[in-house]
Every structure is written in C-alpha cells, then in structure tokens.
Design a protein around this motif. Structure first.
Motif, PDB file in Angstrom:
ATOM      1  N   ALA A  27      16.601   8.056  -2.598  1.00 35.03           N
ATOM      2  CA  ALA A  27      15.685   7.566  -3.634  1.00 35.03           C
ATOM      3  C   ALA A  27      15.522   6.051  -3.534  1.00 35.03           C
ATOM      4  O   ALA A  27      16.043   5.298  -4.344  1.00 35.03           O
ATOM      5  CB  ALA A  27      16.203   7.953  -5.009  1.00 35.03           C
ATOM      6  N   PHE A  28      14.813   5.589  -2.506  1.00 32.08           N
ATOM      7  CA  PHE A  28      14.601   4.143  -2.348  1.00 32.08           C
ATOM      8  C   PHE A  28      13.502   3.652  -3.282  1.00 32.08           C
ATOM      9  O   PHE A  28      12.468   4.295  -3.435  1.00 32.08           O
ATOM     10  CB  PHE A  28      14.186   3.797  -0.905  1.00 32.08           C
ATOM     11  CG  PHE A  28      15.203   4.126   0.128  1.00 32.08           C
ATOM     12  CD1 PHE A  28      16.534   3.807  -0.049  1.00 32.08           C
ATOM     13  CD2 PHE A  28      14.830   4.757   1.310  1.00 32.08           C
ATOM     14  CE1 PHE A  28      17.472   4.111   0.912  1.00 32.08           C
ATOM     15  CE2 PHE A  28      15.760   5.065   2.278  1.00 32.08           C
ATOM     16  CZ  PHE A  28      17.087   4.741   2.081  1.00 32.08           C
ATOM     17  N   GLN A  29      13.729   2.518  -3.897  1.00 34.61           N
ATOM     18  CA  GLN A  29      12.649   1.790  -4.566  1.00 34.61           C
ATOM     19  C   GLN A  29      12.098   0.706  -3.644  1.00 34.61           C
ATOM     20  O   GLN A  29      10.925   0.384  -3.688  1.00 34.61           O
ATOM     21  CB  GLN A  29      13.173   1.141  -5.855  1.00 34.61           C
ATOM     22  CG  GLN A  29      13.336   2.113  -7.005  1.00 34.61           C
ATOM     23  CD  GLN A  29      13.791   1.418  -8.266  1.00 34.61           C
ATOM     24  OE1 GLN A  29      14.686   1.906  -8.941  1.00 34.61           O
ATOM     25  NE2 GLN A  29      13.201   0.281  -8.588  1.00 34.61           N
ATOM     26  N   ASN A  74       8.842  -4.193  -8.461  1.00 35.40           N
ATOM     27  CA  ASN A  74       9.956  -3.491  -9.104  1.00 35.40           C
ATOM     28  C   ASN A  74       9.968  -3.658 -10.622  1.00 35.40           C
ATOM     29  O   ASN A  74      10.875  -3.166 -11.288  1.00 35.40           O
ATOM     30  CB  ASN A  74      11.285  -3.981  -8.521  1.00 35.40           C
ATOM     31  CG  ASN A  74      11.603  -3.331  -7.178  1.00 35.40           C
ATOM     32  OD1 ASN A  74      11.966  -2.159  -7.136  1.00 35.40           O
ATOM     33  ND2 ASN A  74      11.448  -4.066  -6.097  1.00 35.40           N
ATOM     34  N   GLU A 106      23.808  -0.549  -5.564  1.00 31.45           N
ATOM     35  CA  GLU A 106      22.359  -0.416  -5.706  1.00 31.45           C
ATOM     36  C   GLU A 106      21.602  -1.099  -4.574  1.00 31.45           C
ATOM     37  O   GLU A 106      20.465  -0.745  -4.277  1.00 31.45           O
ATOM     38  CB  GLU A 106      21.897  -0.995  -7.052  1.00 31.45           C
ATOM     39  CG  GLU A 106      22.235  -0.100  -8.232  1.00 31.45           C
ATOM     40  CD  GLU A 106      21.518  -0.540  -9.489  1.00 31.45           C
ATOM     41  OE1 GLU A 106      20.352  -0.951  -9.392  1.00 31.45           O
ATOM     42  OE2 GLU A 106      22.139  -0.475 -10.564  1.00 31.45           O
ATOM     43  N   CYS A 107      22.212  -2.135  -3.973  1.00 35.83           N
ATOM     44  CA  CYS A 107      21.590  -2.851  -2.862  1.00 35.83           C
ATOM     45  C   CYS A 107      22.482  -2.756  -1.632  1.00 35.83           C
ATOM     46  O   CYS A 107      23.709  -2.735  -1.750  1.00 35.83           O
ATOM     47  CB  CYS A 107      21.392  -4.337  -3.207  1.00 35.83           C
ATOM     48  SG  CYS A 107      20.125  -4.638  -4.447  1.00 35.83           S
ATOM     49  N   THR A 109      21.915   3.708  -2.336  1.00 30.41           N
ATOM     50  CA  THR A 109      21.230   2.474  -2.698  1.00 30.41           C
ATOM     51  C   THR A 109      19.796   2.731  -3.139  1.00 30.41           C
ATOM     52  O   THR A 109      19.158   3.699  -2.717  1.00 30.41           O
ATOM     53  CB  THR A 109      21.182   1.483  -1.506  1.00 30.41           C
ATOM     54  OG1 THR A 109      20.418   2.079  -0.453  1.00 30.41           O
ATOM     55  CG2 THR A 109      22.556   1.158  -1.011  1.00 30.41           C
ATOM     56  N   ARG A 110      19.293   1.820  -3.984  1.00 33.26           N
ATOM     57  CA  ARG A 110      17.894   1.866  -4.396  1.00 33.26           C
ATOM     58  C   ARG A 110      17.075   0.821  -3.630  1.00 33.26           C
ATOM     59  O   ARG A 110      15.873   0.955  -3.495  1.00 33.26           O
ATOM     60  CB  ARG A 110      17.794   1.617  -5.904  1.00 33.26           C
ATOM     61  CG  ARG A 110      18.357   2.755  -6.738  1.00 33.26           C
ATOM     62  CD  ARG A 110      18.642   2.307  -8.151  1.00 33.26           C
ATOM     63  NE  ARG A 110      17.472   1.717  -8.803  1.00 33.26           N
ATOM     64  CZ  ARG A 110      17.522   0.970  -9.906  1.00 33.26           C
ATOM     65  NH1 ARG A 110      18.699   0.705 -10.459  1.00 33.26           N
ATOM     66  NH2 ARG A 110      16.426   0.483 -10.446  1.00 33.26           N
ATOM     67  N   HIS A 111      17.754  -0.228  -3.162  1.00 29.64           N
ATOM     68  CA  HIS A 111      17.068  -1.307  -2.446  1.00 29.64           C
ATOM     69  C   HIS A 111      17.796  -1.517  -1.115  1.00 29.64           C
ATOM     70  O   HIS A 111      18.965  -1.911  -1.103  1.00 29.64           O
ATOM     71  CB  HIS A 111      17.075  -2.593  -3.273  1.00 29.64           C
ATOM     72  CG  HIS A 111      16.607  -2.400  -4.684  1.00 29.64           C
ATOM     73  ND1 HIS A 111      15.292  -2.174  -5.008  1.00 29.64           N
ATOM     74  CD2 HIS A 111      17.303  -2.379  -5.853  1.00 29.64           C
ATOM     75  CE1 HIS A 111      15.174  -2.037  -6.328  1.00 29.64           C
ATOM     76  NE2 HIS A 111      16.379  -2.154  -6.855  1.00 29.64           N
TER      77      HIS A 111
END
Length: 238
Positions: free
Chosen positions: A226-228, A125, A184-185, A202-204
C-alpha cells in the motif's frame, strides 16, 4: 578523531541571533539575555545544537518558559550527543511542519532532494493545509524556508543550467525524521534481506537498486503493498 566544538563566543552569537532575531541589544529582555550563558554550555560546542535550541527559544517569551527548556535533563548528553536537543526542536514544531519534515525519512542519508519535487510531494500527500487566497505551492515554500532557517534542511544548491534547487538533511536530523516515522518510510538502496519487509510495511518508499521492477514484481506476487509515495532512483523498464 572527534572534531573540536566551536568556541563559546560563536555558540553564543548563534543562539542570540536565533532566539532574539533582529531585535537590537537594548530591546532584548534582560532576564533572558542573562540566561544565554547557561544555554551555551548545554550545546556542547555544536552549531547545529545552538541553531536548534535558539530556534526553540525564539518561540518562548518568558523567563519561566526558558527555564522550562533549560531544566530538561535531556538537551545534550555524552551518550546521545546533541540528538536530544534536535528531537526537542522537532517536537516544538507545529504538527504540519513535523509531518512535512518527517516525510523526508524516505530519502537516503546525504541524498540531494529536489526542493520543488519535495513541495509537490507534500501537496500530493495532503500535508499542506490550504488557506483562502494562498496557493499551496506558496504555503509549501514558506514551510520549507521555515524548516531551513531552523537547520532541518541545509546545503542548498542551485543548478548552473536548469536552476534546479536542491538541499540535503544533516545525518542527525535524518535520524530524528526516521525515529518519528518508524516503518512508514524506507529507502532501499541495496538488495538487502530487509527489502521484502520494507516493501510491505512502508507507505513512502525510495527505491534505488538495479532493475527495481524485479523487486516490485516479486513483491506484488505476494500481495499488493500500500504505497502512497514510490520514487525509483533508477530506470524502470517495465
């Protein structure tokens, strides 16, 4: 029933060990040593609060800086317990350390985190800033060990066969990470009504439900999230 806090003598020992490190008693600044008694009273008998506050004070070297910490009204209070001092400890971290720790909000509470995997996720990340002549894994280990020494991570275990190192996060420390990351998580461990919102905000994401592919496929039909980072805690068939 509330657990009784530690006696002040033990809290004092924790604070002095964290604040002064390996300095001999005669090497410790007298004006700072004289303030330890007041600091002990602010920890409400909590060893976690003492560790957090002592770690913050270690980075401060003058009486004025120590007074600045002590004069904060929100260190420990009856309504929020020791949470304010834990947030203070978090806020005093360098920005890259804050980013690495708050990322852990994606794991459920009481989850055994694989330390090697965690460092790899930090690297993937872009949380670890590369330094010339030093491998990112080595920097990641240093960051982890620093956070562990400040009690952001605890309960380290080494697997008897695979020698895999795992750790956990205290529930209150997890609350600090969650408050820093907001939406975000997320960790989805049941088919709750909040799952759909979490999948798209969430991204995570940590996902541990029966047949997680059903939830992911249904989400994709409504638009691509849009997952990272996506970790599935169960077997994914397709």
């Amino acid at each position: 029933q509330n657990l009784k806090g530690l006696d002040e003598i033990y809290i004092k020992e924790i604070i002095e060990t964290k604040a002064f490190g390996s300095k001999q008693v005669e090497q410790r600044p007298r004006e700072l040593v004289e303030m330890v008694g007041d600091i002990v009273k602010r920890c409400s008998g909590s060893p976690l609060a003492a560790t957090a506050l002592g770690s913050v004070l270690r980075t401060k070297t003058s009486k004025q800086e120590w007074e600045g910490i002590l004069n904060r009204s929100m260190i420990c209070d009856e309504e929020n317990g020791i949470l304010p001092v834990l947030k203070l400890s978090y806020n005093c971290l360098p920005s890259d350390r804050r980013q690495c720790f708050s990322f852990c909000a994606m794991f459920p509470k009481d989850y055994e985190i694989d330390v090697e995997m965690l460092i790899q996720l930090w690297m993937a990340n872009g949380f670890i800033l590369e330094k010339q002549g030093e491998h990112p894994e080595t920097i990641g280990e240093k960051i982890f060990n620093e956070l562990k020494s400040r009690s952001f991570f605890q309960d380290l275990k080494i697997g008897p066969i695979d020698k895999r190192i795992t750790c956990k996060i205290h529930d209150l420390m997890h609350d600090v990470a969650e408050s820093a990351m907001g939406k975000e998580c997320a960790a989805i461990t049941t088919h709750s009504s909040q799952s759909e919102d979490a999948l798209h905000s969430t991204r995570h994401l940590y996902l541990s439900v029966y047949r997680p592919e059903n939830l992911l496929n249904a989400s994709l039909e409504k638009g691509s999230p849009a997952f990272q980072t996506l970790i599935c805690g169960g077997y994914v068939e397709e």
